[in-house]
Write a protein that holds these residues in place. Sequence first.
Motif, short mmCIF file in Angstrom:
data_model
loop_
_atom_site.label_atom_id
_atom_site.label_comp_id
_atom_site.label_asym_id
_atom_site.label_seq_id
_atom_site.Cartn_x
_atom_site.Cartn_y
_atom_site.Cartn_z
N ASN A 1 13.15 -9.19 -4.37
CA ASN A 1 12.55 -7.88 -4.10
C ASN A 1 12.33 -7.69 -2.62
O ASN A 1 12.12 -8.67 -1.88
CB ASN A 1 11.19 -7.74 -4.79
N VAL A 2 12.34 -6.46 -2.19
CA VAL A 2 11.85 -6.11 -0.87
C VAL A 2 10.40 -5.65 -1.05
O VAL A 2 10.13 -4.71 -1.79
CB VAL A 2 12.69 -5.00 -0.22
N ASP A 3 9.48 -6.36 -0.41
CA ASP A 3 8.05 -6.05 -0.55
C ASP A 3 7.64 -5.00 0.48
O ASP A 3 7.78 -5.21 1.69
CB ASP A 3 7.20 -7.31 -0.33
N GLN A 4 7.15 -3.88 -0.02
CA GLN A 4 6.60 -2.85 0.85
C GLN A 4 5.09 -3.08 0.91
O GLN A 4 4.39 -2.93 -0.08
CB GLN A 4 6.92 -1.46 0.29
N PHE A 5 4.59 -3.47 2.07
CA PHE A 5 3.29 -4.10 2.22
C PHE A 5 2.33 -3.16 2.96
O PHE A 5 2.63 -2.64 4.02
CB PHE A 5 3.49 -5.39 3.04
N LEU A 6 1.12 -2.97 2.38
CA LEU A 6 0.12 -2.10 2.99
C LEU A 6 -1.23 -2.81 2.98
O LEU A 6 -1.67 -3.31 1.95
CB LEU A 6 0.01 -0.79 2.22
N THR A 7 -1.89 -2.87 4.15
CA THR A 7 -3.21 -3.49 4.28
C THR A 7 -4.28 -2.40 4.35
O THR A 7 -4.16 -1.46 5.14
CB THR A 7 -3.28 -4.37 5.54
N VAL A 8 -5.32 -2.53 3.52
CA VAL A 8 -6.40 -1.54 3.47
C VAL A 8 -7.75 -2.24 3.56
O VAL A 8 -7.87 -3.43 3.25
CB VAL A 8 -6.33 -0.70 2.18
N GLU A 9 -8.75 -1.50 3.98
CA GLU A 9 -10.10 -2.05 4.01
C GLU A 9 -10.63 -2.25 2.59
O GLU A 9 -11.24 -3.25 2.27
CB GLU A 9 -11.03 -1.11 4.79
N ARG A 10 -10.37 -1.25 1.75
CA ARG A 10 -10.74 -1.34 0.33
C ARG A 10 -9.79 -0.47 -0.47
O ARG A 10 -9.03 0.33 0.10
CB ARG A 10 -12.19 -0.87 0.11
N TYR A 11 -9.80 -0.64 -1.78
CA TYR A 11 -8.92 0.16 -2.63
C TYR A 11 -9.51 1.55 -2.86
O TYR A 11 -10.72 1.70 -3.04
CB TYR A 11 -8.70 -0.54 -3.98
N ALA A 12 -8.66 2.54 -2.87
CA ALA A 12 -9.11 3.90 -3.15
C ALA A 12 -9.50 4.06 -4.61
O ALA A 12 -8.91 3.45 -5.50
CB ALA A 12 -7.99 4.89 -2.80
N LYS A 13 -10.50 4.87 -4.85
CA LYS A 13 -10.89 5.21 -6.21
C LYS A 13 -9.94 6.30 -6.73
O LYS A 13 -9.28 6.98 -5.94
CB LYS A 13 -12.33 5.70 -6.24
N GLY B 1 -8.27 9.52 -7.40
CA GLY B 1 -8.44 10.83 -6.77
C GLY B 1 -8.87 10.80 -5.32
O GLY B 1 -8.94 11.84 -4.66
N GLU B 2 -9.14 9.61 -4.79
CA GLU B 2 -9.62 9.47 -3.41
C GLU B 2 -8.47 9.22 -2.44
O GLU B 2 -7.50 8.54 -2.78
CB GLU B 2 -10.61 8.31 -3.33
N THR B 3 -8.58 9.76 -1.24
CA THR B 3 -7.61 9.51 -0.17
C THR B 3 -8.29 8.71 0.93
O THR B 3 -9.38 9.07 1.39
CB THR B 3 -7.08 10.83 0.41
#
Length: 304
Positions: free
Chosen positions: A12-24, A26-28
């Motif tokens: 697979n090609v991994d498309q990687f995203l780092t976030v502070e926390r996961y969105a709830k 409906g949240e952006t």
Amino acid sequence: MTNKVVILGSTNVDQFLTVERYAKPGETLHVEKGQKSYGGGKGANQAIATARMGAETTFISKVGKDGLADFMFDDFKEAGMNIDYILESETEDTGQAFITVDAEGSNTIYVYGGANMAITPEDVDKAASKIKEADYIAAQLEVPVPAIIQAFKIAREAGVTTVLNPAPAEKLPEELLSLIDVIVPNEFEAEILSGIPVTDEKSMAQNADYFLDLGIKVVVITLGEQGTYYAVEGDSGLVKAYTVQTVDTTAAGDTFIGAFVSGFGVSKMNLVEAIDYANKAASLTVQKPGAQASIPLASEVDNI
């Protein structure tokens, strides 16, 4: 002396995203770093880990003609694996995984199978000679079960030890279960297969008994920070994990598999020693971001 290992699995090609926390729902949320692409797929991760641990490694996989995975082949070659049996699909695109990692190092993964799900028993037959001369063949469930069954049939007839990492977990047909020598689930995968939640050592033993009763010879349940539980007929126990600062758990389980199959039986490394070696390797992986980029070399593991 080195083990000869065949890995049948996904690229697979991994498309990687780092976030502070996961969105709830409906949240952006805004993110500070853009998306990056890395080499991934449980099969490719395990093959690279196996090769970097020093085993003679052959990888059976399938990619699309879209060129998405071209950058990964340099890493495959650098690791020293045999890539003669990575085939191209005429109809499907290269598989992709979309990975999000939060500030605590936990991850969520969504997988598009693509060409991985086009691997056929006939594709496996092309690598029959390599399977027959191997010490181990390992597979995961990111490729079609009929292809795994064919590979394990070839292996069983040749006396080659079969290893299944049942991830992502799903109910398995009896034909496949009857061909497994070693099964390596994590606690969640073990529960899905056995129906028994893994909450303590007693439930670990009950899970192991479920698999042993199916005729599987070796059960290895990975438990993250709690370590690894193992069971064979007449023996079981818990091998402690190594305490480290976790950055990203992606590919930790794949590194464990690669290190385990590369080490088990080499220089008289017994089951517990092979698990400890695999725990060491996985402890290095979680200290770095990404999948294949975080998989260590044998020399790094040996220095722990």
